[in-house]
Scaffold this motif. Structure first.
Motif, mmCIF file in Angstrom:
data_model
loop_
_atom_site.group_PDB
_atom_site.id
_atom_site.type_symbol
_atom_site.label_atom_id
_atom_site.label_comp_id
_atom_site.label_asym_id
_atom_site.label_seq_id
_atom_site.Cartn_x
_atom_site.Cartn_y
_atom_site.Cartn_z
ATOM 1 N N PHE A 36 -51.797 -21.878 4.807
ATOM 2 C CA PHE A 36 -53.033 -21.957 5.583
ATOM 3 C C PHE A 36 -54.163 -22.525 4.730
ATOM 4 N N ASN A 37 -55.189 -23.020 5.407
ATOM 5 C CA ASN A 37 -56.415 -23.349 4.696
ATOM 6 C C ASN A 37 -56.915 -22.077 4.018
ATOM 7 N N LYS A 38 -57.196 -22.157 2.737
ATOM 8 C CA LYS A 38 -57.516 -20.965 1.951
ATOM 9 C C LYS A 38 -58.740 -20.223 2.491
ATOM 10 N N PHE A 39 -59.798 -20.948 2.802
ATOM 11 C CA PHE A 39 -61.040 -20.303 3.207
ATOM 12 C C PHE A 39 -61.148 -20.106 4.724
ATOM 13 N N ARG A 40 -60.475 -20.962 5.487
ATOM 14 C CA ARG A 40 -60.578 -20.892 6.941
ATOM 15 C C ARG A 40 -59.182 -20.987 7.583
ATOM 16 N N PRO A 41 -58.429 -19.905 7.566
ATOM 17 C CA PRO A 41 -57.117 -19.897 8.231
ATOM 18 C C PRO A 41 -57.259 -20.291 9.706
ATOM 19 N N PRO A 42 -56.213 -20.886 10.293
ATOM 20 C CA PRO A 42 -56.322 -21.437 11.653
ATOM 21 C C PRO A 42 -56.167 -20.422 12.780
ATOM 22 N N LEU A 43 -55.934 -19.151 12.464
ATOM 23 C CA LEU A 43 -55.750 -18.148 13.516
ATOM 24 C C LEU A 43 -56.210 -16.780 13.035
ATOM 25 N N ASP A 44 -56.420 -15.875 13.962
ATOM 26 C CA ASP A 44 -56.889 -14.539 13.608
ATOM 27 C C ASP A 44 -55.839 -13.809 12.772
ATOM 28 N N GLU A 104 -52.795 4.748 7.868
ATOM 29 C CA GLU A 104 -53.276 6.088 8.170
ATOM 30 C C GLU A 104 -53.394 6.349 9.672
ATOM 31 N N VAL A 105 -53.603 5.275 10.436
ATOM 32 C CA VAL A 105 -53.713 5.449 11.892
ATOM 33 C C VAL A 105 -52.575 4.769 12.638
ATOM 34 N N GLY A 106 -51.742 4.042 11.905
ATOM 35 C CA GLY A 106 -50.593 3.378 12.518
ATOM 36 C C GLY A 106 -50.969 2.273 13.483
ATOM 37 N N ARG A 107 -52.080 1.567 13.204
ATOM 38 C CA ARG A 107 -52.535 0.493 14.083
ATOM 39 C C ARG A 107 -53.004 -0.700 13.270
ATOM 40 N N VAL A 108 -53.140 -1.847 13.971
ATOM 41 C CA VAL A 108 -53.715 -3.014 13.320
ATOM 42 C C VAL A 108 -55.182 -3.119 13.688
ATOM 43 N N SER A 109 -55.956 -3.707 12.793
ATOM 44 C CA SER A 109 -57.369 -3.959 13.065
ATOM 45 C C SER A 109 -57.695 -5.353 12.550
ATOM 46 N N PRO A 110 -58.724 -5.991 13.097
ATOM 47 C CA PRO A 110 -59.058 -7.351 12.661
ATOM 48 C C PRO A 110 -59.407 -7.401 11.177
ATOM 49 N N PHE A 111 -58.879 -8.404 10.499
ATOM 50 C CA PHE A 111 -59.225 -8.652 9.093
ATOM 51 C C PHE A 111 -60.035 -9.940 8.972
ATOM 52 N N TYR A 112 -59.638 -10.933 9.787
ATOM 53 C CA TYR A 112 -60.323 -12.233 9.760
ATOM 54 C C TYR A 112 -60.286 -12.818 11.159
ATOM 55 N N LYS A 113 -61.382 -13.445 11.589
ATOM 56 C CA LYS A 113 -61.453 -14.081 12.901
ATOM 57 C C LYS A 113 -61.710 -15.575 12.720
ATOM 58 N N VAL A 114 -60.990 -16.396 13.496
ATOM 59 C CA VAL A 114 -61.163 -17.844 13.414
ATOM 60 C C VAL A 114 -62.638 -18.207 13.568
ATOM 61 N N GLY A 115 -63.099 -19.083 12.700
ATOM 62 C CA GLY A 115 -64.506 -19.482 12.712
ATOM 63 C C GLY A 115 -65.263 -18.897 11.541
ATOM 64 N N GLU A 116 -64.747 -17.797 10.983
ATOM 65 C CA GLU A 116 -65.360 -17.199 9.803
ATOM 66 C C GLU A 116 -64.924 -17.980 8.557
ATOM 67 N N ARG A 117 -65.479 -17.596 7.420
ATOM 68 C CA ARG A 117 -65.086 -18.182 6.139
ATOM 69 C C ARG A 117 -64.791 -17.047 5.177
ATOM 70 N N LEU A 118 -63.594 -17.060 4.620
ATOM 71 C CA LEU A 118 -63.219 -16.017 3.667
ATOM 72 C C LEU A 118 -63.884 -16.261 2.312
ATOM 73 N N SER A 119 -64.377 -15.208 1.711
ATOM 74 C CA SER A 119 -64.906 -15.304 0.345
ATOM 75 C C SER A 119 -63.733 -15.296 -0.631
#
Length: 336
Positions: free
Chosen positions: A28-36, A43-58
Protein backbone atom coordinates in the motif's frame (compact mmCIF):
# COMPACT_ATOMS: atom_id res chain seq x y z
CA UNK A 1 -10.40 -18.34 7.10
CA UNK A 2 -9.09 -18.06 10.63
CA UNK A 3 -6.65 -15.30 11.50
CA UNK A 4 -3.20 -16.45 12.52
CA UNK A 5 -2.57 -14.05 15.37
CA UNK A 6 -2.24 -15.08 19.04
CA UNK A 7 -6.00 -14.94 19.62
CA UNK A 8 -9.11 -16.73 18.46
CA UNK A 9 -11.16 -14.76 15.97
CA UNK A 10 -14.82 -14.59 17.03
CA UNK A 11 -17.30 -16.41 14.82
CA UNK A 12 -18.46 -14.18 12.00
CA UNK A 13 -15.50 -11.79 12.05
CA UNK A 14 -13.73 -13.50 9.18
CA UNK A 15 -16.89 -13.19 7.07
CA UNK A 16 -16.91 -9.41 7.37
CA UNK A 17 -13.17 -8.72 7.44
CA UNK A 18 -9.97 -10.31 6.31
CA UNK A 19 -6.63 -10.13 7.99
CA UNK A 20 -3.82 -8.26 6.26
CA UNK A 21 -0.31 -9.68 6.01
CA UNK A 22 2.92 -7.68 6.18
CA UNK A 23 3.52 -8.20 2.45
CA UNK A 24 0.14 -6.75 1.58
CA UNK A 25 0.37 -3.77 3.90
CA UNK A 26 3.81 -2.93 2.50
CA UNK A 27 2.34 -2.86 -1.00
CA UNK A 28 0.00 0.00 0.00
CA UNK A 29 0.93 3.64 -0.21
CA UNK A 30 2.78 4.13 3.07
CA UNK A 31 1.07 7.34 4.17
CA UNK A 32 -2.29 6.99 2.42
CA UNK A 33 -3.48 3.36 2.12
CA UNK A 34 -6.25 2.94 -0.50
CA UNK A 35 -8.90 1.50 1.86
CA UNK A 36 -10.09 1.66 5.44
CA UNK A 37 -8.06 -0.28 8.01
CA UNK A 38 -9.41 -1.80 11.22
CA UNK A 39 -7.81 -2.87 14.49
CA UNK A 40 -8.99 -5.97 16.34
CA UNK A 41 -9.32 -5.22 20.07
CA UNK A 42 -8.86 -8.42 22.00
CA UNK A 43 -10.32 -7.08 25.23
CA UNK A 44 -13.74 -6.56 23.66
CA UNK A 45 -13.47 -9.04 20.80
CA UNK A 46 -14.34 -6.45 18.15
CA UNK A 47 -12.74 -4.38 15.41
CA UNK A 48 -12.57 -0.61 15.50
CA UNK A 49 -11.39 1.91 12.90
CA UNK A 50 -7.64 2.47 12.78
CA UNK A 51 -7.38 4.45 9.54
CA UNK A 52 -9.97 5.96 7.18
CA UNK A 53 -9.38 6.65 3.48
CA UNK A 54 -8.56 10.32 2.99
CA UNK A 55 -6.49 10.60 6.16
CA UNK A 56 -2.69 10.65 6.26
CA UNK A 57 -0.76 8.33 8.53
CA UNK A 58 2.06 9.83 10.57
CA UNK A 59 5.43 8.06 10.75
CA UNK A 60 4.59 6.96 14.28
CA UNK A 61 1.31 5.40 13.20
CA UNK A 62 3.01 3.71 10.24
CA UNK A 63 5.43 2.04 12.65
CA UNK A 64 2.55 1.13 14.98
CA UNK A 65 0.61 -0.32 12.05
CA UNK A 66 3.55 -2.50 11.06
CA UNK A 67 3.77 -3.94 14.58
CA UNK A 68 0.03 -4.55 14.80
CA UNK A 69 0.14 -6.37 11.46
CA UNK A 70 2.86 -8.68 12.80
CA UNK A 71 0.63 -9.45 15.76
CA UNK A 72 -2.25 -10.34 13.43
CA UNK A 73 -4.49 -7.55 14.69
CA UNK A 74 -5.06 -5.59 11.46
CA UNK A 75 -8.02 -6.24 9.15
CA UNK A 76 -9.74 -4.69 6.16
CA UNK A 77 -13.44 -4.90 5.36
CA UNK A 78 -14.73 -7.28 2.71
CA UNK A 79 -16.98 -4.39 1.68
CA UNK A 80 -13.82 -2.84 0.23
CA UNK A 81 -13.12 -5.93 -1.87
CA UNK A 82 -13.45 -4.05 -5.21
CA UNK A 83 -10.75 -1.58 -4.07
CA UNK A 84 -8.57 -4.42 -2.87
CA UNK A 85 -9.01 -6.25 -6.18
CA UNK A 86 -7.84 -3.25 -8.20
CA UNK A 87 -4.84 -2.76 -5.90
CA UNK A 88 -3.65 -6.37 -6.01
CA UNK A 89 -4.26 -6.55 -9.76
CA UNK A 90 -1.18 -4.39 -10.26
CA UNK A 91 0.92 -6.71 -8.06
CA UNK A 92 -0.65 -10.03 -8.87
CA UNK A 93 1.99 -12.20 -7.21
CA UNK A 94 0.56 -11.01 -3.88
CA UNK A 95 -2.34 -13.46 -4.31
CA UNK A 96 0.16 -16.26 -3.74
CA UNK A 97 1.13 -14.69 -0.41
CA UNK A 98 -2.18 -13.57 1.04
CA UNK A 99 -3.63 -16.62 2.82
CA UNK A 100 -6.69 -14.71 3.96
CA UNK A 101 -8.43 -14.43 0.60
CA UNK A 102 -11.20 -16.78 -0.44
CA UNK A 103 -10.89 -18.58 -3.78
CA UNK A 104 -13.76 -16.48 -5.12
CA UNK A 105 -11.92 -13.29 -4.15
CA UNK A 106 -8.70 -14.52 -5.75
CA UNK A 107 -10.67 -15.30 -8.91
CA UNK A 108 -11.93 -11.69 -8.99
CA UNK A 109 -8.36 -10.44 -8.72
CA UNK A 110 -7.08 -12.70 -11.50
CA UNK A 111 -9.90 -11.60 -13.81
CA UNK A 112 -9.18 -7.92 -13.15
CA UNK A 113 -5.41 -8.28 -13.48
CA UNK A 114 -5.30 -10.44 -16.59
CA UNK A 115 -7.91 -8.36 -18.42
CA UNK A 116 -5.93 -5.23 -17.64
CA UNK A 117 -2.57 -6.73 -18.65
CA UNK A 118 -3.86 -8.23 -21.90
CA UNK A 119 -5.58 -4.96 -22.75
CA UNK A 120 -2.28 -3.12 -22.25
CA UNK A 121 -0.44 -5.66 -24.37
CA UNK A 122 -2.96 -5.63 -27.20
CA UNK A 123 -2.76 -1.83 -27.25
CA UNK A 124 1.02 -2.08 -27.52
CA UNK A 125 2.07 -5.62 -28.58
CA UNK A 126 5.81 -5.31 -27.98
CA UNK A 127 8.26 -7.35 -25.94
CA UNK A 128 8.55 -5.09 -22.90
CA UNK A 129 4.77 -5.09 -22.40
CA UNK A 130 4.61 -8.82 -23.11
CA UNK A 131 7.06 -9.44 -20.27
CA UNK A 132 4.63 -7.93 -17.76
CA UNK A 133 1.79 -10.05 -19.09
CA UNK A 134 3.98 -13.15 -19.01
CA UNK A 135 4.78 -12.56 -15.33
CA UNK A 136 1.08 -12.42 -14.48
CA UNK A 137 0.30 -15.51 -16.56
CA UNK A 138 3.00 -17.36 -14.63
CA UNK A 139 1.37 -16.29 -11.37
CA UNK A 140 -1.82 -17.91 -12.67
CA UNK A 141 -0.02 -21.14 -13.61
CA UNK A 142 1.67 -21.23 -10.20
CA UNK A 143 -1.71 -20.86 -8.53
CA UNK A 144 -3.27 -23.61 -10.64
CA UNK A 145 -0.24 -25.91 -10.58
CA UNK A 146 -0.74 -26.53 -6.88
CA UNK A 147 -4.45 -27.27 -7.39
CA UNK A 148 -5.70 -27.29 -11.02
CA UNK A 149 -9.34 -27.37 -9.92
CA UNK A 150 -9.04 -23.84 -8.59
CA UNK A 151 -9.90 -22.94 -12.19
CA UNK A 152 -13.55 -23.59 -11.30
CA UNK A 153 -13.95 -20.26 -9.47
CA UNK A 154 -12.42 -18.43 -12.43
CA UNK A 155 -14.68 -20.16 -14.94
CA UNK A 156 -17.70 -18.80 -13.06
CA UNK A 157 -16.57 -15.25 -13.81
CA UNK A 158 -16.33 -15.03 -17.58
CA UNK A 159 -16.91 -11.57 -19.03
CA UNK A 160 -20.36 -10.95 -20.49
CA UNK A 161 -19.44 -7.96 -22.67
CA UNK A 162 -17.10 -8.35 -25.62
CA UNK A 163 -13.77 -6.67 -26.25
CA UNK A 164 -10.63 -8.24 -27.66
CA UNK A 165 -9.05 -8.36 -24.19
CA UNK A 166 -12.17 -9.73 -22.48
CA UNK A 167 -12.63 -12.36 -25.17
CA UNK A 168 -9.01 -13.43 -24.80
CA UNK A 169 -9.36 -13.75 -21.04
CA UNK A 170 -12.57 -15.73 -21.39
CA UNK A 171 -10.91 -18.09 -23.87
CA UNK A 172 -7.85 -18.47 -21.66
CA UNK A 173 -9.92 -19.34 -18.61
CA UNK A 174 -12.35 -21.64 -20.40
CA UNK A 175 -9.54 -23.23 -22.41
CA UNK A 176 -7.73 -24.08 -19.18
CA UNK A 177 -10.99 -25.34 -17.68
CA UNK A 178 -11.48 -27.75 -20.59
CA UNK A 179 -7.83 -28.82 -20.60
CA UNK A 180 -7.88 -29.55 -16.87
CA UNK A 181 -11.21 -31.36 -17.21
CA UNK A 182 -9.75 -33.61 -19.90
CA UNK A 183 -6.28 -34.03 -18.40
CA UNK A 184 -7.12 -34.28 -14.70
CA UNK A 185 -5.72 -37.81 -14.43
CA UNK A 186 -2.52 -36.78 -16.22
CA UNK A 187 -2.06 -33.93 -13.73
CA UNK A 188 -2.51 -36.34 -10.84
CA UNK A 189 0.08 -38.73 -12.29
CA UNK A 190 2.60 -35.95 -12.94
CA UNK A 191 2.43 -36.47 -16.70
CA UNK A 192 1.99 -32.75 -17.45
CA UNK A 193 5.24 -30.79 -17.26
CA UNK A 194 5.30 -27.29 -15.86
CA UNK A 195 6.84 -25.84 -19.03
CA UNK A 196 4.09 -27.38 -21.15
CA UNK A 197 1.43 -26.01 -18.82
CA UNK A 198 3.02 -22.54 -18.81
CA UNK A 199 3.19 -22.40 -22.60
CA UNK A 200 -0.27 -23.74 -23.35
CA UNK A 201 -1.69 -21.25 -20.84
CA UNK A 202 0.06 -18.40 -22.66
CA UNK A 203 -1.16 -19.76 -25.99
CA UNK A 204 -4.78 -19.88 -24.85
CA UNK A 205 -4.74 -16.27 -23.64
CA UNK A 206 -2.82 -15.07 -26.72
CA UNK A 207 -4.62 -17.10 -29.38
CA UNK A 208 -6.12 -13.95 -30.96
CA UNK A 209 -2.80 -12.07 -31.01
CA UNK A 210 -3.11 -11.39 -34.75
CA UNK A 211 -6.31 -9.44 -34.21
CA UNK A 212 -4.19 -6.59 -32.85
CA UNK A 213 -3.14 -6.01 -36.47
CA UNK A 214 -6.76 -5.65 -37.63
CA UNK A 215 -8.20 -2.10 -37.45
CA UNK A 216 -10.61 -1.73 -34.56
CA UNK A 217 -13.32 -0.32 -36.84
CA UNK A 218 -13.35 -3.68 -38.63
CA UNK A 219 -13.15 -5.79 -35.45
CA UNK A 220 -16.08 -3.98 -33.88
CA UNK A 221 -18.14 -3.18 -36.94
CA UNK A 222 -21.87 -3.54 -36.11
CA UNK A 223 -22.83 -4.27 -39.73
CA UNK A 224 -21.88 -7.20 -42.01
CA UNK A 225 -18.27 -7.12 -43.19
CA UNK A 226 -17.40 -6.42 -46.79
CA UNK A 227 -15.47 -9.07 -48.74
CA UNK A 228 -12.26 -7.08 -48.29
CA UNK A 229 -12.83 -6.70 -44.54
CA UNK A 230 -13.58 -10.42 -44.18
CA UNK A 231 -10.33 -11.18 -46.00
CA UNK A 232 -8.41 -9.01 -43.55
CA UNK A 233 -10.03 -10.75 -40.56
CA UNK A 234 -9.20 -14.17 -41.99
CA UNK A 235 -5.52 -13.27 -42.02
CA UNK A 236 -5.28 -12.80 -38.26
CA UNK A 237 -4.07 -16.34 -37.39
CA UNK A 238 -1.11 -15.95 -39.79
CA UNK A 239 -0.46 -12.40 -38.60
CA UNK A 240 -0.36 -13.64 -35.00
CA UNK A 241 1.94 -16.51 -35.95
CA UNK A 242 4.34 -14.06 -37.60
CA UNK A 243 4.35 -11.89 -34.48
CA UNK A 244 5.51 -14.74 -32.24
CA UNK A 245 9.11 -14.60 -33.48
CA UNK A 246 9.46 -10.90 -32.68
CA UNK A 247 8.02 -11.52 -29.23
CA UNK A 248 10.31 -14.52 -28.59
CA UNK A 249 7.27 -16.78 -28.16
CA UNK A 250 8.06 -19.52 -30.68
CA UNK A 251 6.78 -22.47 -28.67
CA UNK A 252 4.73 -25.21 -30.27
CA UNK A 253 1.91 -24.85 -27.74
CA UNK A 254 1.54 -21.12 -28.39
CA UNK A 255 1.90 -21.59 -32.15
CA UNK A 256 -0.89 -24.19 -32.16
CA UNK A 257 -3.34 -21.92 -30.31
CA UNK A 258 -2.54 -18.89 -32.45
CA UNK A 259 -2.42 -20.61 -35.85
CA UNK A 260 -5.10 -23.29 -35.54
CA UNK A 261 -8.01 -21.84 -33.58
CA UNK A 262 -9.99 -21.26 -36.79
CA UNK A 263 -9.26 -24.63 -38.34
CA UNK A 264 -12.16 -27.09 -38.42
CA UNK A 265 -12.05 -30.88 -38.30
CA UNK A 266 -14.15 -30.89 -41.50
CA UNK A 267 -11.36 -29.06 -43.35
CA UNK A 268 -13.52 -25.98 -43.89
CA UNK A 269 -11.60 -23.66 -41.57
CA UNK A 270 -8.64 -21.38 -42.16
CA UNK A 271 -5.81 -20.44 -42.72
CA UNK A 272 -4.35 -23.84 -43.69
CA UNK A 273 -7.53 -25.87 -44.30
CA UNK A 274 -6.33 -28.61 -41.96
CA UNK A 275 -8.76 -31.35 -41.00
CA UNK A 276 -9.26 -34.06 -38.41
CA UNK A 277 -6.20 -35.09 -36.43
CA UNK A 278 -3.94 -32.97 -38.63
CA UNK A 279 -5.07 -30.20 -36.28
CA UNK A 280 -3.28 -30.40 -32.94
CA UNK A 281 -5.24 -31.23 -29.80
CA UNK A 282 -4.70 -27.66 -28.58
CA UNK A 283 -5.88 -26.28 -31.91
CA UNK A 284 -9.05 -28.37 -31.78
CA UNK A 285 -9.68 -27.33 -28.17
CA UNK A 286 -9.21 -23.63 -28.86
CA UNK A 287 -11.37 -23.72 -31.99
CA UNK A 288 -14.42 -24.74 -29.96
CA UNK A 289 -13.56 -22.51 -27.00
CA UNK A 290 -13.01 -19.46 -29.22
CA UNK A 291 -16.38 -19.86 -30.95
CA UNK A 292 -18.22 -20.59 -27.71
CA UNK A 293 -16.74 -17.59 -25.88
CA UNK A 294 -17.64 -15.33 -28.78
CA UNK A 295 -21.26 -16.47 -28.65
CA UNK A 296 -21.80 -15.94 -24.92
CA UNK A 297 -20.76 -12.27 -24.92
CA UNK A 298 -22.64 -9.24 -26.20
CA UNK A 299 -20.85 -8.07 -29.35
CA UNK A 300 -21.44 -4.96 -31.49
CA UNK A 301 -22.95 -7.14 -34.21
CA UNK A 302 -24.75 -9.80 -32.14
CA UNK A 303 -26.46 -10.28 -28.80
CA UNK A 304 -25.13 -12.76 -26.26
CA UNK A 305 -26.47 -16.31 -26.45
CA UNK A 306 -27.39 -18.23 -23.30
CA UNK A 307 -24.36 -20.35 -22.28
CA UNK A 308 -26.26 -23.64 -22.37
CA UNK A 309 -27.75 -22.84 -25.76
CA UNK A 310 -24.34 -21.84 -27.12
CA UNK A 311 -22.90 -25.16 -25.90
CA UNK A 312 -25.66 -27.01 -27.74
CA UNK A 313 -25.01 -25.05 -30.94
CA UNK A 314 -21.30 -25.90 -31.10
CA UNK A 315 -22.00 -29.52 -30.11
CA UNK A 316 -24.23 -29.82 -33.18
CA UNK A 317 -21.57 -28.31 -35.46
CA UNK A 318 -19.45 -31.04 -37.04
CA UNK A 319 -16.58 -28.59 -37.49
CA UNK A 320 -15.56 -28.98 -33.85
CA UNK A 321 -13.97 -31.86 -31.99
CA UNK A 322 -16.89 -33.66 -30.29
CA UNK A 323 -14.76 -34.54 -27.26
CA UNK A 324 -14.19 -30.83 -26.63
CA UNK A 325 -17.80 -29.81 -27.25
CA UNK A 326 -19.03 -32.52 -24.86
CA UNK A 327 -16.73 -31.09 -22.20
CA UNK A 328 -18.10 -27.60 -22.81
CA UNK A 329 -21.66 -28.90 -22.61
CA UNK A 330 -20.94 -30.68 -19.34
CA UNK A 331 -19.39 -27.51 -17.92
CA UNK A 332 -22.27 -25.30 -19.15
CA UNK A 333 -24.81 -27.57 -17.43
CA UNK A 334 -23.22 -26.72 -14.08
CA UNK A 335 -23.93 -23.01 -14.52
CA UNK A 336 -26.84 -21.46 -12.67
Amino acid sequence: MIAKGRFDVPDGLNEEYYQISSDIIQSFNKFRPPLDIFLFKEEVGRVSPFYKVGERLSKERIEMLAELVKEGLIFVSRKDHPVYVKHIAYQLDLVLIDRNLKESEIADIFLEALTMRIGEFFDQPVGVVMEKLWVDLMVLTEYLWNDPYRIKALSRRLHKEHSLARHSVNCGILGLTMFIHQKGAAFAKGEITRNHFNRLTAGMFLHDLGMTKIPIFIREKPKPLTTDERTKIDKHPMLGYEMLSKLDLKYKEIEACVLEHHERVTGKGYPQKKSGRDISSLGRLMAAVDSYCAMITARPYAEAIDPKQAATIIAQDKGYDPEVTRSIQAWAMTLK
